[in-house]
Design a protein around this motif. Structure first.
Motif: not given
Length: 243
Positions: A44, A48, A62, A65-66, A69, A108, A112
């Motif tokens: 990840l 990103c 990013l 935000w992720c 995950w 997501l 989120r």
């Protein structure tokens, strides 16, 4: 989930004690985290970071935000650890391959910005609740604990921010000849090296703290289920009948 198979001492705890239990779970899951969480985390970070040419601020946004995950893998690790099982990379990969994508898409997007993500995520992932059933279950889990869940998430977010700033602040201390402590204007420029430095500091802080954050939310979730379903009483009765 069968309470008698859990390897944890389940009993009603104050919220802060449940968070401590989560920290201890993280410490006990070190090997599983190295084998299953770290590879996904590095993937990840690289994915990103590759967007830095699009916009210098985009990689950090990013990555933040992720994070849900990654939380899916962490929650799977802790769920296995609660039953005394370790997690390998193959286990984590298979769990991701079989996981439905719609709940992850919801985490997501519409969920989120939830203030109690780590606390309510097990309802969908571990209990398999969806739709109206999930909303009702989350309300029951959050009842009278919304403030503690929000405070826990806010505390861990603050720790990530302070740790990231602390990592950047180490550079003037460690290189006094190259960057005098009184001359830190270079930290505010828009060069690629500086932005990657900030991104690296944030990524290191976030990925180090995230396992503790998810474990704390999972432990608070288990504690709430003890309150709702009297798991400690169930276990005591089972042990009494076994004797």
């Amino acid at each position: 989930m069968k309470a008698e198979q859990l390897q944890l001492a389940l009993r009603p705890r104050p919220a802060y004690e449940a968070v401590d239990l989560g920290v201890e779970m993280t410490q006990r899951s070190g090997r599983s985290l190295l084998r299953a969480y770290v590879p996904f985390a590095l993937l990840l970070v690289v994915a990103c970071g590759a967007t830095v040419e699009v916009a210098r601020w985009l990689p950090s946004l990013l990555l933040w935000w992720c994070l849900p995950w990654l939380d899916r893998t962490l929650l799977d690790i802790y769920a296995r650890q609660a039953f005394g099982d370790s997690t390998t990379f193959a286990d984590a990969w298979e769990a991701r391959r079989r996981a439905p994508w719609i709940p992850m898409l919801e985490w997501l997007t519409i969920w989120r910005l939830s203030w109690w993500r780590a606390y309510s995520m097990p309802v969908g992932q571990l209990e398999g609740q969806t739709g109206a059933a999930r909303r009702q279950r989350v309300k029951a889990i959050l009842r009278a604990h919304r403030g503690a869940a929000t405070m826990m998430q806010g505390t861990f977010s603050t720790i990530v921010l302070c740790l990231a700033l602390g990592l950047v602040a180490l550079i003037p201390w460690m290189t006094p000849g190259l960057h005098p402590f009184g001359d830190i204007e270079w930290l505010g420029d828009d060069s690629l090296a500086t932005q990657l430095l900030w991104y690296g500091a944030y990524a290191g802080a976030a990925l180090f703290i995230e396992p503790f954050f998810v474990a704390a939310g999972f432990a608070m979730y288990l504690n709430r289920r003890v309150e709702l379903e009297a798991w400690d009483l169930e276990q005591d009765l089972r042990h009494a009948f076994e004797r």
